[in-house]
Design an enzyme around this catalytic site. Structure first.
Site, PDB file in Angstrom:
ATOM      1  N   HIS A 161      85.285  63.368  33.816  1.00  0.00           N
ATOM      2  CA  HIS A 161      86.447  63.224  32.945  1.00  0.00           C
ATOM      3  C   HIS A 161      86.104  63.716  31.538  1.00  0.00           C
ATOM      4  O   HIS A 161      85.096  63.330  30.974  1.00  0.00           O
ATOM      5  CB  HIS A 161      86.865  61.745  32.901  1.00  0.00           C
ATOM      6  CG  HIS A 161      87.988  61.467  31.948  1.00  0.00           C
ATOM      7  ND1 HIS A 161      87.954  60.425  31.054  1.00  0.00           N
ATOM      8  CD2 HIS A 161      89.175  62.089  31.756  1.00  0.00           C
ATOM      9  CE1 HIS A 161      89.073  60.398  30.355  1.00  0.00           C
ATOM     10  NE2 HIS A 161      89.830  61.408  30.766  1.00  0.00           N
ATOM     11  N   HIS A 195      87.847  66.959  22.054  1.00  0.00           N
ATOM     12  CA  HIS A 195      87.400  65.567  22.182  1.00  0.00           C
ATOM     13  C   HIS A 195      86.090  65.255  21.503  1.00  0.00           C
ATOM     14  O   HIS A 195      85.758  64.098  21.339  1.00  0.00           O
ATOM     15  CB  HIS A 195      87.317  65.106  23.641  1.00  0.00           C
ATOM     16  CG  HIS A 195      88.523  64.346  24.079  1.00  0.00           C
ATOM     17  ND1 HIS A 195      88.724  63.021  23.783  1.00  0.00           N
ATOM     18  CD2 HIS A 195      89.597  64.738  24.784  1.00  0.00           C
ATOM     19  CE1 HIS A 195      89.871  62.627  24.297  1.00  0.00           C
ATOM     20  NE2 HIS A 195      90.422  63.654  24.905  1.00  0.00           N
TER      21      HIS A 195
END
Length: 336
Positions: free
Chosen positions: A88, A134
């Site tokens: 992920h 991210h």
């Protein structure tokens, strides 16, 4: 001995090479197509080019010719009947415990070393370039030599891209794949929506040279780019951003287009916490070893099999893939 194709991409760790037999592969160092320099190449494309540059001078050895994703038993199994461990936000890497946006502790190539075969990445448009997001370390991940030595010949990769900016795929996503010469090795099913039992076997995909499957969560349109598949037309997934460990052992269909019946499916098996009691959801690295344990993953998979017509999930998406025993769970779910 079946024909072999070496392929790798950093983002999904697959790059096209010409169709050749194993002997030629061992002798040749010029089987990788050369890219022309272009001022228009964005960061996404330049990442692929760096791998191509390495492959031109480092031909992989033809070693494990009878394996599929590491196991001979998987070669006769349909892509829709195999479980893969996924990472992920695979590029959200940091060892700094104060980095609240990180989902992984080890670089992508180390994740692949451990057996990850699904890479999920969130992509944003910054100016005219696609960027992986991210974490500040995302842009520093470069290919290393050791992963590409001898592992290319037996591997099928899945790439799931999230497109939160909902940018046009033909304008922004197709050019990097095309410029890198990857389009010829991405599998394109007969239909943009393919049921679980209609996928080829891993062995057939390897023999055909189609080493990569690409999904996108939004704006995928196979009439524009045939190989970028609409994720939720092809699979369903469980809820994400779970903050209760008990809820993580439950199963329900969260996102899907139409009926989930007969589709691939993915379980989001990651635990989070609320930062300082706020609504900010942060991946819980302190509990990762328990979350990613054999027991926890298999319990979740068993619950979801009740909704998946008795089948285990095709994808188990994890944070902190280096923690716990996810690859023991992989063997259990694949009956190995």
């Amino acid at each position: 001995m079946r024909a072999q194709f070496a392929a790798t991409i950093l983002l999904a760790s697959n790059v096209a090479v010409s169709n050749t037999n194993a002997a030629a592969l061992r002798k040749s160092s010029s089987i990788v197509p050369r890219l022309e320099a272009s001022e228009e190449n964005n960061w996404f494309t330049r990442t692929l080019e760096s791998i191509l540059d390495w492959l031109r001078n480092n031909t992989p050895q033809a070693e494990q010719l009878t394996l599929c994703n590491g196991y001979a038993a998987l070669c006769s199994r349909s892509y829709g009947n195999v479980t893969h461990i996924g990472s992920h936000n695979s590029y959200a890497v940091s060892t700094n415990p104060l980095s609240l946006s990180a989902n992984q502790r080890i670089p992508v190539l180390d994740q692949l070393d451990r057996g990850v075969r699904l890479l999920q990445a969130q992509v944003h448009l910054q100016g005219t370039e696609l960027r992986l997001c991210h974490t500040d370390l995302s842009y520093r991940l470069l290919p290393t030599r050791r992963w590409f030595s001898g592992r290319l010949l037996e591997t099928i990769f899945t790439l799931i891209l999230t497109n939160p900016d909902r940018v046009n795929i033909k304008t922004y996503f197709q050019p990097p794949f095309s410029d890198a010469g990857l389009e010829s090795i991405i599998y394109t099913p007969p239909s943009g929506s393919t049921l679980r039992d209609s996928w080829p076997t891993l062995g057939a995909l390897i023999d055909s040279g189609k080493r990569m499957v690409v999904f996108m969560d939004s704006e995928a349109d196979t009439s524009q780019v045939e190989y970028i598949l609409p994720q939720f037309d092809n699979m369903w997934e469980t809820p994400y951003s779970i903050t209760d460990a008990n809820e993580l052992q439950m199963c329900k269909v969260d996102r899907v287009n139409g009926s989930p019946s007969g589709k691939l499916y993915m379980i989001n098996h990651s635990l989070n916490y609320r930062f300082l009691g706020t609504d900010i959801i942060v991946p819980d690295r302190n509990k990762a070893s328990t979350t990613n344990s054999l027991d926890s993953i298999v319990k979740h998979a068993n619950e979801c099999a009740k909704l998946g017509e008795g089948r285990y999930p095709n994808f188990v998406l994890l944070d902190w893939v280096d923690c716990g025993t996810p690859f023991e769970a992989l063997k259990t779910l694949n009956g190995l």
